[in-house]
Design a protein around this motif. Structure first.
Motif, short mmCIF file in Angstrom:
data_model
loop_
_atom_site.label_atom_id
_atom_site.label_comp_id
_atom_site.label_asym_id
_atom_site.label_seq_id
_atom_site.Cartn_x
_atom_site.Cartn_y
_atom_site.Cartn_z
N THR A 194 -30.39 -73.80 25.22
CA THR A 194 -29.57 -72.70 25.72
C THR A 194 -30.40 -71.41 25.84
O THR A 194 -30.20 -70.62 26.75
CB THR A 194 -28.36 -72.46 24.77
OG1 THR A 194 -27.77 -73.71 24.47
CG2 THR A 194 -27.33 -71.54 25.40
N LEU A 195 -31.35 -71.20 24.91
CA LEU A 195 -32.18 -69.99 24.95
C LEU A 195 -33.08 -70.02 26.19
O LEU A 195 -33.28 -69.00 26.85
CB LEU A 195 -33.04 -69.87 23.69
CG LEU A 195 -32.38 -69.26 22.44
CD1 LEU A 195 -31.23 -70.09 21.92
CD2 LEU A 195 -33.41 -69.04 21.34
N ILE A 196 -33.65 -71.19 26.46
CA ILE A 196 -34.53 -71.30 27.63
C ILE A 196 -33.71 -71.13 28.91
O ILE A 196 -34.13 -70.43 29.84
CB ILE A 196 -35.28 -72.66 27.63
CG1 ILE A 196 -36.02 -72.88 26.30
CG2 ILE A 196 -36.23 -72.75 28.82
CD1 ILE A 196 -37.24 -72.02 26.11
N GLU A 197 -32.53 -71.74 28.94
CA GLU A 197 -31.66 -71.57 30.13
C GLU A 197 -31.35 -70.10 30.38
O GLU A 197 -31.38 -69.64 31.52
CB GLU A 197 -30.32 -72.29 29.92
CG GLU A 197 -30.39 -73.79 30.00
CD GLU A 197 -29.09 -74.45 29.52
OE1 GLU A 197 -29.10 -75.67 29.36
OE2 GLU A 197 -28.08 -73.75 29.29
N ALA A 198 -31.03 -69.37 29.32
CA ALA A 198 -30.70 -67.95 29.47
C ALA A 198 -31.91 -67.20 30.03
O ALA A 198 -31.77 -66.33 30.91
CB ALA A 198 -30.27 -67.36 28.13
N ALA A 199 -33.10 -67.53 29.52
CA ALA A 199 -34.31 -66.84 29.98
C ALA A 199 -34.62 -67.21 31.43
O ALA A 199 -34.99 -66.34 32.24
CB ALA A 199 -35.48 -67.20 29.07
N VAL A 200 -34.45 -68.47 31.78
CA VAL A 200 -34.72 -68.91 33.15
C VAL A 200 -33.80 -68.14 34.12
O VAL A 200 -34.24 -67.69 35.17
CB VAL A 200 -34.52 -70.44 33.30
CG1 VAL A 200 -34.43 -70.86 34.76
CG2 VAL A 200 -35.66 -71.17 32.59
N TYR B 8 -32.42 -65.15 33.61
CA TYR B 8 -32.79 -63.73 33.65
C TYR B 8 -34.08 -63.49 34.45
O TYR B 8 -34.19 -62.50 35.18
CB TYR B 8 -32.96 -63.21 32.22
CG TYR B 8 -33.32 -61.73 32.15
CD1 TYR B 8 -32.32 -60.76 32.27
CD2 TYR B 8 -34.64 -61.32 31.99
CE1 TYR B 8 -32.64 -59.42 32.22
CE2 TYR B 8 -34.97 -59.98 31.94
CZ TYR B 8 -33.97 -59.03 32.06
OH TYR B 8 -34.29 -57.70 32.00
N PHE B 9 -35.04 -64.40 34.30
CA PHE B 9 -36.35 -64.21 34.95
C PHE B 9 -36.47 -64.97 36.27
O PHE B 9 -37.57 -65.35 36.66
CB PHE B 9 -37.48 -64.62 33.99
CG PHE B 9 -37.65 -63.68 32.83
CD1 PHE B 9 -38.25 -62.43 33.00
CD2 PHE B 9 -37.22 -64.03 31.56
CE1 PHE B 9 -38.41 -61.56 31.93
CE2 PHE B 9 -37.37 -63.17 30.48
CZ PHE B 9 -37.97 -61.92 30.67
N ARG B 10 -35.33 -65.22 36.91
CA ARG B 10 -35.29 -65.95 38.20
C ARG B 10 -36.31 -65.44 39.22
O ARG B 10 -37.01 -66.20 39.85
CB ARG B 10 -33.91 -65.75 38.83
CG ARG B 10 -33.09 -66.97 38.97
CD ARG B 10 -31.76 -66.71 39.65
NE ARG B 10 -31.30 -65.34 39.69
CZ ARG B 10 -30.33 -64.83 38.92
NH1 ARG B 10 -29.72 -65.60 38.05
NH2 ARG B 10 -29.97 -63.57 39.04
N ASN B 11 -36.37 -64.12 39.37
CA ASN B 11 -37.18 -63.57 40.46
C ASN B 11 -38.51 -62.99 40.01
O ASN B 11 -39.30 -62.54 40.83
CB ASN B 11 -36.40 -62.45 41.17
CG ASN B 11 -35.06 -62.96 41.66
OD1 ASN B 11 -34.99 -64.08 42.19
ND2 ASN B 11 -34.00 -62.19 41.45
N ARG B 12 -38.75 -62.98 38.70
CA ARG B 12 -39.93 -62.28 38.19
C ARG B 12 -40.29 -62.94 36.87
O ARG B 12 -39.72 -62.63 35.85
CB ARG B 12 -39.54 -60.81 37.97
CG ARG B 12 -40.60 -59.95 37.36
CD ARG B 12 -40.01 -58.57 37.05
NE ARG B 12 -38.92 -58.62 36.08
CZ ARG B 12 -39.08 -58.40 34.77
NH1 ARG B 12 -40.26 -58.10 34.27
NH2 ARG B 12 -38.05 -58.46 33.94
#
Ligand code: GLN
Length: 274
Positions: free
Chosen positions: A95-101, A103-107
């Motif tokens: 879930t932590l990695i999913e949240a980060a992915v 958030y950092f979709r474009n950058r």
């Protein structure tokens, strides 16, 4: 007994200790044969079971986690080497990695910090996700760090991952785009499954009478570790959402959350607006 009969008999016995006895039996048989479970399922099961199988089943009957017996556990896109002394990676933590992915979709993040890295689970998954990122993993356990370094080498990530002994963020300088953290959060008297209580390291699980001690340590130290536009993804236990949000909110964070596959709020996403 042929393979089919050995699997059926092991699965029946493993029902005493496991919620997934057939799966466990298949994983242990595949390990005993030196093949992947998928290959085992595709082959004829008339041959004889290897002698080693029984000793692997015995270990599981003593509640040893499958991940320790096999020496690895899949997490996100990587395969993490584990054994006694480190926490077994859980799907919840993805879930932590999913949240980060998200958030950092474009950058993509360039710098990543994993506090309480254990066998390197979150840091190595993140480095695999973002091939240009570099990262630091901190743990207070030397034995966890030696698993983490071994995993980094085996996964080809060692040139981008540094592992250091430490106490949360203490003494770290520099700021990170992404801070990942799965701290111990189990309350001292909580009843855990036997596999966990008997085999996994208490240091990685328990955090004082209410399970919140490590959040209390971390809350005042986290902000200086975040770069501008950076986030921290923090794992929490079931039912801890309100209490942990409160601990971090007084330190100036904007906080959102994300649920795991069971619908439990599992991750807080913390941001500082500077
Ligand atoms: N999720 C773990 C459990 O099932 C706890 C891990 C932790 O404390 N970080 O017990």
């Amino acid at each position: 007994m042929n393979l089919r009969e050995s699997l059926a008999s092991a699965a029946a016995r493993l029902g005493e200790v496991s919620e997934t006895p057939r799966l466990d039996a298949e994983l242990l048989m595949a390990e005993a044969l030196g093949v992947k479970r998928e290959q085992l399922l595709l082959r004829a099961l008339d041959g004889k079971a290897p002698d080693r199988f029984e000793s692997l089943v015995e270990r599981r009957l003593a509640h040893e986690p499958i991940a320790y017996i096999l020496g690895r556990r899949d997490f996100w896109t990587i395969d993490v080497g584990v054994g006694p002394g480190v926490l077994v990676p859980r799907p919840d933590s993805e879930t932590l990695i999913e949240a980060a992915v998200e958030y950092f979709r474009n950058r993509p993040p360039q710098s990543i910090l994993d506090l309480g890295t254990g066998p390197g689970t979150l840091l190595l998954a993140a480095l695999d996700q973002w091939p240009a990122a570099r990262g630091v993993g901190i743990d207070r356990s030397e034995s966890a760090l030696s698993y983490a370094r071994g995993n980094a080498r085996r996964l080809g990530l060692a040139d981008r991952a540094e592992f250091r002994i430490g106490n949360w963020g203490e003494g770290l300088d520099g700021r990170f785009d992404l801070v990942l953290c799965n701290p111990p959060y189990v309350a001292r008297d909580a009843a855990l499954p036997v596999d966990v209580a008997r085999w996994e390291p208490a240091d990685a699980l328990f955090a004082g009478p209410d399970g919140l001690d490590d959040y209390r340590r971390l809350a005042p130290r986290l902000a200086p570790l975040l770069s501008s536009g950076g986030i921290a993804c923090l794992e929490i236990g079931a039912g801890q959402h309100a209490a942990v949000t409160k601990l971090f909110a007084v330190n100036g964070f904007t906080i959102s959350s994300r649920i795991d596959l069971k619908g439990i709020v599992r991750c807080l996403v913390l941001r500082i607006d500077r």
